[in-house]
Design an enzyme around this catalytic site. Structure first.
Site, PDB file in Angstrom:
ATOM      1  N   HIS A  74      31.613  31.595  27.896  1.00 11.43           N
ATOM      2  CA  HIS A  74      31.558  32.983  27.430  1.00 11.43           C
ATOM      3  C   HIS A  74      32.719  33.328  26.496  1.00 11.43           C
ATOM      4  O   HIS A  74      33.022  34.493  26.287  1.00 11.43           O
ATOM      5  CB  HIS A  74      31.510  33.951  28.626  1.00 11.43           C
ATOM      6  CG  HIS A  74      30.196  33.888  29.356  1.00 11.43           C
ATOM      7  ND1 HIS A  74      29.993  34.406  30.616  1.00 11.43           N
ATOM      8  CD2 HIS A  74      28.999  33.346  28.999  1.00 11.43           C
ATOM      9  CE1 HIS A  74      28.742  34.189  30.991  1.00 11.43           C
ATOM     10  NE2 HIS A  74      28.119  33.547  30.034  1.00 11.43           N
ATOM     11  N   ASN A 134      32.036  31.081  47.645  1.00  7.78           N
ATOM     12  CA  ASN A 134      31.927  32.471  47.206  1.00  7.78           C
ATOM     13  C   ASN A 134      32.128  33.383  48.412  1.00  7.78           C
ATOM     14  O   ASN A 134      31.971  32.947  49.548  1.00  7.78           O
ATOM     15  CB  ASN A 134      30.515  32.688  46.625  1.00  7.78           C
ATOM     16  CG  ASN A 134      30.491  33.709  45.512  1.00  7.78           C
ATOM     17  OD1 ASN A 134      31.292  33.629  44.593  1.00  7.78           O
ATOM     18  ND2 ASN A 134      29.603  34.675  45.599  1.00  7.78           N
TER      19      ASN A 134
HETATM   20  P1  OAD Z   1      30.369  38.661  39.132  1.00  6.96           P
HETATM   21  O1  OAD Z   1      31.253  39.867  39.181  1.00  6.96           O
HETATM   22  O2  OAD Z   1      28.934  38.849  38.866  1.00  6.96           O
HETATM   23  O3  OAD Z   1      30.449  37.883  40.528  1.00  6.96           O
HETATM   24  C1  OAD Z   1      31.673  37.548  41.126  1.00  6.96           C
HETATM   25  C2  OAD Z   1      31.353  36.858  42.445  1.00  6.96           C
HETATM   26  O4  OAD Z   1      32.599  36.470  43.015  1.00  6.96           O
HETATM   27  C3  OAD Z   1      30.637  37.746  43.471  1.00  6.96           C
HETATM   28  O5  OAD Z   1      29.532  37.041  44.010  1.00  6.96           O
HETATM   29  C4  OAD Z   1      31.696  38.016  44.535  1.00  6.96           C
HETATM   30  O6  OAD Z   1      31.152  38.067  45.854  1.00  6.96           O
HETATM   31  C5  OAD Z   1      32.589  36.787  44.396  1.00  6.96           C
HETATM   32  N1  OAD Z   1      33.994  37.032  44.768  1.00  6.96           N
HETATM   33  C6  OAD Z   1      34.738  38.150  44.612  1.00  6.96           C
HETATM   34  N2  OAD Z   1      35.982  37.960  45.050  1.00  6.96           N
HETATM   35  C7  OAD Z   1      36.055  36.678  45.487  1.00  6.96           C
HETATM   36  C8  OAD Z   1      37.095  35.863  46.056  1.00  6.96           C
HETATM   37  N3  OAD Z   1      38.319  36.340  46.262  1.00  6.96           N
HETATM   38  N4  OAD Z   1      36.793  34.595  46.394  1.00  6.96           N
HETATM   39  C9  OAD Z   1      35.546  34.095  46.200  1.00  6.96           C
HETATM   40  N5  OAD Z   1      34.534  34.800  45.665  1.00  6.96           N
HETATM   41  C10 OAD Z   1      34.781  36.077  45.313  1.00  6.96           C
HETATM   42  O7  OAD Z   1      31.034  37.642  38.088  1.00  6.96           O
HETATM   43  P2  OAD Z   1      30.379  36.394  37.360  1.00  6.96           P
HETATM   44  O8  OAD Z   1      29.404  35.691  38.234  1.00  6.96           O
HETATM   45  O9  OAD Z   1      31.494  35.610  36.783  1.00  6.96           O
HETATM   46  O10 OAD Z   1      29.319  37.671  31.243  1.00  6.96           O
HETATM   47  O11 OAD Z   1      29.614  37.088  36.199  1.00  6.96           O
HETATM   48  C11 OAD Z   1      28.941  36.280  35.287  1.00  6.96           C
HETATM   49  C12 OAD Z   1      28.928  36.930  33.949  1.00  6.96           C
HETATM   50  O12 OAD Z   1      28.400  38.240  34.069  1.00  6.96           O
HETATM   51  C13 OAD Z   1      30.290  37.161  33.343  1.00  6.96           C
HETATM   52  O13 OAD Z   1      30.845  36.022  32.714  1.00  6.96           O
HETATM   53  C14 OAD Z   1      30.013  38.235  32.358  1.00  6.96           C
HETATM   54  C15 OAD Z   1      29.105  39.124  33.185  1.00  6.96           C
HETATM   55  O14 OAD Z   1      28.172  39.822  32.487  1.00  6.96           O
HETATM   56  C16 OAD Z   1      29.653  38.065  30.007  1.00  6.96           C
HETATM   57  O15 OAD Z   1      30.528  38.855  29.769  1.00  6.96           O
HETATM   58  C17 OAD Z   1      28.841  37.414  28.937  1.00  6.96           C
END
Ligand code: OAD
Length: 269
Positions: A117, A240
C-alpha cells in the site's frame, strides 16, 4: 539457527503497529478520523482538494515520526534476518505505511520487503510518476502551511531522489523537481493498484509457511494471499486480536496481542 520452514511469507496489517500507538483502520477512532475515505484516500479526493489530502498525510507523517517499533516488529525483523542467514527464503509483505518495519530492521542487512500500500516516506510526481524519498510534513492540523521534517520516518538510503528542500506552489502544496507538477503521497489509494503484487504472488505460490499478523483480512488482494499460500500447500497461521474475516483459510489462529504472540510463535518455526 535451524528452522523447520524454508520458504516463509509474513503479511502484516495495522494491528502489528497498534501497540506502538498507531491507530488501526477499523477501531472505534479509526485512522480515517473524521474524514470520509474517498476525500483523503482516492485520486478523485486529491483532485478535488489536494490541500486536505496533504494535511491528512502530513499529520500521519508526524504521527508516525513520533512512535517506535514494538517487540512484534523487532521479533519479525530478527527472524527475517535469521531465516536469511540459515539459507531459508523469507519475505515480508506489509499493508502498513508507517515505516515501523523498516525502522525495526535498523542495522540488519536484510531489508527486503514489499509495501503493497506504499509508504508515508515517499512521494511521487503526479505527471510522470517519478518517486521521491520525502519526509516532509507540509500542513498542520488546521491546514496552515508548515515545513516540518520528520527525521525518524525511515526512508531507504538507496532511494536516490531525496527531497531536501521541496519547492511549493503559492498555496504551499509541494511540487516535483522533475516536472514542477504537484507531488502526491506514494500511497495506494482506493481504486489504485497495490504495489509489488506479482512478486508477492510468486513467493506465495511456493511458500511452506504463511503468517498473517494484525490484519482484519477484508482488503484485497492482501486478504486473498492466505488462499494462494494454502493452495501451494503452506501451513497458514493468523496472529490477531480476534479471528480475521478470512479466518476459514487459516490452519491455526493465535488470538492475542501481537507484542506477545509474535515473538512466542517465531521461536517455534
Ligand atoms: P484493520 O484496522 O482493518 O485491522 C487491524 C486488525 O488488527 C484487526 O483485526 C484488529 O483486531 C487487529 N489488532 C488490533 N490491535 C492488535 C494488537 N495489538 N495485536 C494484534 N492484532 C491487533 O487494518 P488492516 O487489516 O491493516 O488500506 O487494514 C487493511 C487496509 O485497509 C489498510 O492497509 C488500509 C485500509 O483501508 C489502504 O489504505 C489502501
Amino acid at each position: 539457527m535451524e528452522f523447520r520452514y524454508k520458504r516463509v511469507v509474513f503479511l502484516t496489517g495495522a494491528g502489528i503497529s497498534a501497540e506502538s500507538g498507531v491507530r488501526t483502520f477499523r477501531d472505534g477512532q479509526g485512522l480515517w478520523e473524521n474524514h470520509k475515505v474517498e476525500e483523503v484516500a482516492s485520486p478523485l479526493g486529491f483532485k478535488r482538494n489536494p490541500a486536505l489530502v496533504w494535511k491528512f498525510y502530513s499529520m500521519r507523517r508526524m504521527q508516525a515520526n513520533d512512535v517506535q517499533p514494538n517487540p512484534a516488529h523487532i521479533a519479525l525483523a530478527d527472524t527475517l534476518h535469521a531465516l536469511g542467514k540459515a539459507g531459508a527464503r523469507a519475505l515480508l509483505i506489509t499493508q502498513n505505511v508507517d515505516t515501523l518495519h523498516e525502522r525495526a530492521f535498523g542495522a540488519l542487512p536484510n531489508k527486503d520487503f514489499i509495501d503493497v500500500h506504499g509508504t508515508l516516506s515517499r512521494s511521487r510526481c503526479t505527471k510522470c510518476n517519478k518517486v521521491f524519498s520525502d519526509r516532509w510534513a507540509y500542513f498542520d492540523g488546521q491546514q496552515h502551511v508548515i515545513a516540518h521534517h520528520c527525521d525518524n520516518l525511515w526512508s531507504h538510503p538507496a532511494l536516490p531522489n531525496l527531497l531536501t528542500t521541496p519547492r511549493r506552489d503559492p498555496s504551499g502544496l509541494p511540487l516535483s523537481p522533475c516536472c514542477s507538477d504537484l507531488l502526491r503521497p506514494d500511497i495506494v489509494w482506493f481504486g489504485e493498484k497495490p504495489q509489488g503484487v506479482e512478486r508477492a504472488i510468486d513467493q506465495l505460490t511456493s511458500c511452506d509457511l504463511f503468517v498473517s499478523i494484525g490484519t482484519s483480512g477484508n482488503v484485497y488482494p492482501a486478504a486473498g494471499f492466505v488462499t494462494v499460500a494454502r493452495k501451494a500447500g503452506a501451513h497458514t497461521v493468523s496472529i490477531n486480536l480476534e479471528p480475521p474475516e478470512n479466518s476459514a483459510a487459516f490452519h491455526e489462529h493465535l488470538n492475542g496481542l501481537a507484542s506477545e504472540k509474535v515473538a512466542d510463535f517465531l521461536k517455534k518455526i
